[in-house]
Design an enzyme around this catalytic site. Structure first.
Site, short mmCIF file in Angstrom:
data_model
loop_
_atom_site.label_atom_id
_atom_site.label_comp_id
_atom_site.label_asym_id
_atom_site.label_seq_id
_atom_site.Cartn_x
_atom_site.Cartn_y
_atom_site.Cartn_z
N GLY A 36 29.19 31.56 49.30
CA GLY A 36 28.39 30.48 49.87
C GLY A 36 26.90 30.61 49.69
O GLY A 36 26.13 29.86 50.30
N ARG A 48 34.22 34.58 37.51
CA ARG A 48 35.66 34.34 37.68
C ARG A 48 36.13 33.23 36.73
O ARG A 48 35.58 32.13 36.74
CB ARG A 48 35.97 33.96 39.13
CG ARG A 48 37.47 34.00 39.45
CD ARG A 48 37.74 33.68 40.92
NE ARG A 48 36.95 34.51 41.82
CZ ARG A 48 37.27 35.76 42.16
NH1 ARG A 48 38.35 36.33 41.67
NH2 ARG A 48 36.49 36.44 43.00
N LYS A 65 29.74 44.72 50.62
CA LYS A 65 29.52 43.28 50.50
C LYS A 65 30.19 42.59 51.68
O LYS A 65 31.35 42.86 51.99
CB LYS A 65 30.04 42.75 49.16
CG LYS A 65 31.55 42.65 49.03
CD LYS A 65 31.94 41.92 47.74
CE LYS A 65 33.39 41.50 47.74
NZ LYS A 65 33.80 40.80 46.51
N GLU A 71 29.94 40.83 36.84
CA GLU A 71 31.27 41.16 37.35
C GLU A 71 32.30 40.20 36.75
O GLU A 71 32.14 38.98 36.84
CB GLU A 71 31.30 41.05 38.87
CG GLU A 71 32.70 41.10 39.46
CD GLU A 71 32.76 40.60 40.89
OE1 GLU A 71 33.86 40.21 41.33
OE2 GLU A 71 31.72 40.60 41.57
N GLY A 106 29.05 33.46 42.75
CA GLY A 106 30.17 33.03 41.94
C GLY A 106 30.07 31.59 41.49
O GLY A 106 29.40 31.25 40.52
#
Length: 210
Positions: free
Chosen positions: A161, A19, A131, A42, A181
Site C-alpha cells: 500500500g 511479481r 518488513k 526482488e 510492488g
C-alpha cells in the site's frame, strides 16, 4: 556479504517487488529501475521462471544492484535462490527455519512480520531487516506502535500500500524503507513505464531527507 547489502539498502532503501516478471523482460526492467535510482530488486518465487530471472539480473547488473527473491517459504527455496546467485531472501512470513537457513548460506534475511511477537521471534532467528506486511492493514499507526518496542536501530520496512503520495507519512511513523510492488510494476508494463514510476518513488524518498 550482508554488510555490503545493508550498506546498499541504507543508501536507498526502496525494494522493487517484481511479481509476475518474466525472464524475457527481466534485464530491461532491471536496467530501467537502476536508471531511476533503485538498486534492490526482488523477484517473487510465484513469478514465471523466477530463478531464471534472478540469475539473468545478477549476471546483467553485477555489483550495481542487489538482487534476490520474495515469497520464499522453505529452506529448500532459500538454497535454490542462492544457487541462482540471489543475495537477499524476502518472505511474507517469519519462518524461523527459513531465516536460519538464509543466515547460514550468507544471504540477507528480510521476513514479514505483523506483531511484536513475530518481530522478536524473527530477530531471535537471525533476521537482519524486518518488513511490516501487509502494512496497508496496520497503517502508519501500527508501524509506529511496532517501532516503539523494537531496538532503535532496527531496520523496519513498510510493504503493502505504499505510494509516492503516502511515503512521507510512513517515514514519519518510523519506516526505515519500503518494499514496492503493484504501484511500481505490474505484468505487461514496459520498461519505460516502470522507470517512470520508479523515479516518482525516488523523488518522494528524497523529499523525506532533509
Amino acid at each position: 556479504m550482508t554488510t555490503a547489502i545493508l550498506d546498499r539498502l541504507d543508501a536507498l532503501p526502496l525494494v522493487a517487488i517484481l511479481r509476475g516478471l518474466t525472464p524475457e523482460e527481466a534485464v530491461g526492467v532491471g536496467e530501467a529501475l537502476l536508471g531511476a535510482g533503485f538498486t534492490c530488486l526482488e523477484v517473487p518465487l510465484n513469478s514465471p521462471r523466477p530463478l531464471e530471472s534472478v540469475r539473468l539480473l545478477r549476471e546483467a547488473l553485477g555489483d550495481r544492484a542487489v538482487v534476490g527473491a520474495g515469497t520464499v517459504l522453505t529452506p529448500e527455496a532459500v538454497r535454490d535462490v542462492v544457487a541462482a546467485k540471489g543475495q537477499i531472501i524476502i518472505s511474507p512470513n517469519a519462518d524461523a527455519d527459513v531465516i536460519r537457513e538464509t543466515v547460514a548460506v550468507g544471504a540477507l534475511s528480510m521476513p514479514g512480520v505483523f506483531t511484536a511477537t513475530e518481530a522478536f521471534a524473527a530477530l531471535k532467528a537471525g533476521a537482519q531487516v524486518l518488513k511490516l506486511f501487509p502494512s496497508e492493514i496496520a497503517g502508519p499507526a501500527g508501524l509506529r506502535a511496532l517501532r516503539a518496542v523494537l531496538p532503535s536501530d532496527q531496520r523496519l520496512y513498510a510493504v503493502g500500500g505504499v505510494t509516492p503520495d503516502n511515503l512521507t507519512s510512513w517515514r514519519a511513523a518510523g519506516a526505515s524503507g519500503f518494499g514496492i510492488g503493484g504501484a511500481l510494476f505490474k505484468p505487461g508494463m514496459t520498461a519505460d513505464e516502470v522507470g517512470e514510476r520508479a523515479r516518482a518513488f525516488v523523488t518522494a524518498w528524497n523529499a523525506t531527507q532533509g
